[in-house]
Write a protein that holds these residues in place. Sequence first.
Motif, PDB file in Angstrom:
ATOM      1  N   GLN A  31       0.783  -1.329   0.002  1.00  8.66           N
ATOM      2  CA  GLN A  31       0.113   0.033   0.074  1.00  8.66           C
ATOM      3  C   GLN A  31       0.976   1.179  -0.026  1.00  8.66           C
ATOM      4  OE1 GLN A  31      -2.622  -0.652   3.497  1.00  8.66           O
ATOM      5  NE2 GLN A  31      -3.909  -1.703   2.337  1.00  8.66           N
ATOM      6  N   THR A  33       3.941   1.466  -1.282  1.00  8.92           N
ATOM      7  CA  THR A  33       4.770   1.434  -2.545  1.00  8.92           C
ATOM      8  C   THR A  33       4.198   1.255  -3.755  1.00  8.92           C
ATOM      9  OG1 THR A  33       5.405  -0.763  -2.263  1.00  8.92           O
ATOM     10  CG2 THR A  33       6.726   0.901  -1.378  1.00  8.92           C
ATOM     11  N   ASN A  34       2.909   0.820  -3.842  1.00 10.78           N
ATOM     12  CA  ASN A  34       2.083   0.378  -5.058  1.00 10.78           C
ATOM     13  C   ASN A  34       2.402  -0.806  -5.689  1.00 10.78           C
ATOM     14  OD1 ASN A  34       0.229   2.434  -5.030  1.00 10.78           O
ATOM     15  ND2 ASN A  34       1.491   3.774  -6.011  1.00 10.78           N
ATOM     16  N   GLU A  36       2.715  -4.738  -6.615  1.00 10.52           N
ATOM     17  CA  GLU A  36       1.829  -5.752  -6.852  1.00 10.52           C
ATOM     18  C   GLU A  36       1.629  -6.802  -5.804  1.00 10.52           C
ATOM     19  OE1 GLU A  36       1.054  -9.121 -10.464  1.00 10.52           O
ATOM     20  OE2 GLU A  36       2.360  -7.327 -10.741  1.00 10.52           O
ATOM     21  N   ARG A  57      -5.309   5.532 -12.925  1.00  6.98           N
ATOM     22  CA  ARG A  57      -4.865   6.630 -13.040  1.00  6.98           C
ATOM     23  C   ARG A  57      -4.499   7.380 -13.996  1.00  6.98           C
ATOM     24  NH1 ARG A  57      -1.530   3.974  -8.967  1.00  6.98           N
ATOM     25  NH2 ARG A  57       0.143   4.286 -10.465  1.00  6.98           N
ATOM     26  N   GLU A  60      -1.116   5.615 -15.907  1.00  5.13           N
ATOM     27  CA  GLU A  60      -1.221   4.429 -16.301  1.00  5.13           C
ATOM     28  C   GLU A  60      -1.371   4.423 -17.674  1.00  5.13           C
ATOM     29  OE1 GLU A  60      -3.015   1.339 -13.532  1.00  5.13           O
ATOM     30  OE2 GLU A  60      -3.805   3.149 -12.629  1.00  5.13           O
ATOM     31  N   GLN A 109      -3.336  -0.889 -12.133  1.00  7.04           N
ATOM     32  CA  GLN A 109      -2.691  -0.768 -10.783  1.00  7.04           C
ATOM     33  C   GLN A 109      -3.913  -1.696  -9.717  1.00  7.04           C
ATOM     34  OE1 GLN A 109       0.533  -0.669 -10.559  1.00  7.04           O
ATOM     35  NE2 GLN A 109       0.459  -1.135  -8.159  1.00  7.04           N
ATOM     36  N   THR A 110      -5.090  -1.138 -10.045  1.00  3.54           N
ATOM     37  CA  THR A 110      -6.216  -1.576  -8.811  1.00  3.54           C
ATOM     38  C   THR A 110      -6.102  -3.184  -9.105  1.00  3.54           C
ATOM     39  OG1 THR A 110      -7.258   0.516  -9.275  1.00  3.54           O
ATOM     40  CG2 THR A 110      -8.479  -1.231  -8.430  1.00  3.54           C
ATOM     41  N   GLN A 113      -3.126  -4.802  -7.335  1.00  5.32           N
ATOM     42  CA  GLN A 113      -2.973  -4.736  -5.969  1.00  5.32           C
ATOM     43  C   GLN A 113      -4.158  -5.352  -5.206  1.00  5.32           C
ATOM     44  OE1 GLN A 113      -2.225  -0.502  -5.681  1.00  5.32           O
ATOM     45  NE2 GLN A 113      -0.460  -0.924  -4.203  1.00  5.32           N
ATOM     46  N   GLU A 227       3.631   7.047   3.038  1.00  5.97           N
ATOM     47  CA  GLU A 227       3.627   6.537   1.435  1.00  5.97           C
ATOM     48  C   GLU A 227       4.029   7.347   0.512  1.00  5.97           C
ATOM     49  OE1 GLU A 227      -0.278   5.256  -1.213  1.00  5.97           O
ATOM     50  OE2 GLU A 227      -0.618   5.704   0.814  1.00  5.97           O
ATOM     51  N   GLN A 231       7.144   7.492  -2.834  1.00  2.46           N
ATOM     52  CA  GLN A 231       6.707   7.548  -4.257  1.00  2.46           C
ATOM     53  C   GLN A 231       7.718   8.531  -4.875  1.00  2.46           C
ATOM     54  OE1 GLN A 231       2.435   8.247  -4.356  1.00  2.46           O
ATOM     55  NE2 GLN A 231       2.021   6.183  -3.604  1.00  2.46           N
TER      56      GLN A 231
END
Length: 231
Positions: A31, A33-34, A36, A57, A60, A109-110, A113, A227, A231
């Motif tokens: 969460q 670092t995004n 996978e 986003r 992407e 990305q959603t 994750q 977080e 990034q």
Amino acid sequence: MRVKKSHEIAQAQEIPSDRFSSWLRRTRQAQKTNEEASVPCGACTACCTSSYFIHIRPDETDTLAKIPKELLFAAPGLPKGHVVLGYDKNGHCPMFIGNKCSIYENRPQTCRQYDCRIFSATGLSTGSEKPLITQQAGRWRFDFPTPQDHEHFRALQAAAKFLREHADSFPPGFVPDNPTQQAVVAIKVYEVFLHTTHEDKNGEHAARNHELVKAVLAAYERFEAKESKTQ
């Protein structure tokens, strides 16, 4: 031939997962670092067929290039450029073709994750709204080799329960309506509930809840600050 009992069938359908504290640590790191999520999904495609809106986003670009523009619409409440991919009349992602993701290498990305173990970990559920997710999430079985694993599990479940039961005590919008997002918030702030009994002592229940709300908000701010630095 011996007929299997119901509990034996249920056990045969269980899916072993990681040591709980290890899973929780990796999930929190992801969460921040995004990264996978590593989920042993097997043949399960429940998240692709459960009427999910998928946030994408603006950065992407590879994903956006693979999705027809007519399938995307502006994401409510988010800055310009953030979009949402909807689902078809059957509740399937429109990019789920031939019983598989047609853009898997460039999936949002959603999706990368997403981890339905958050429901069994937090005690939250999508209920009858998304029965396939509820069924799959209920099959996971974490490993609890140490008292620490049990302690962190209880704290996470207490965090989710507190957020759900005291949503009105937080600033508007802090506790999402969506159980998936509720679980994510609980994972970010669960440490507030470590080493806490949550007992009502000497009529101090309301005051105690107020202190917990303040602690949760502070923990969330700390998590988000860390977080942003990564990034």
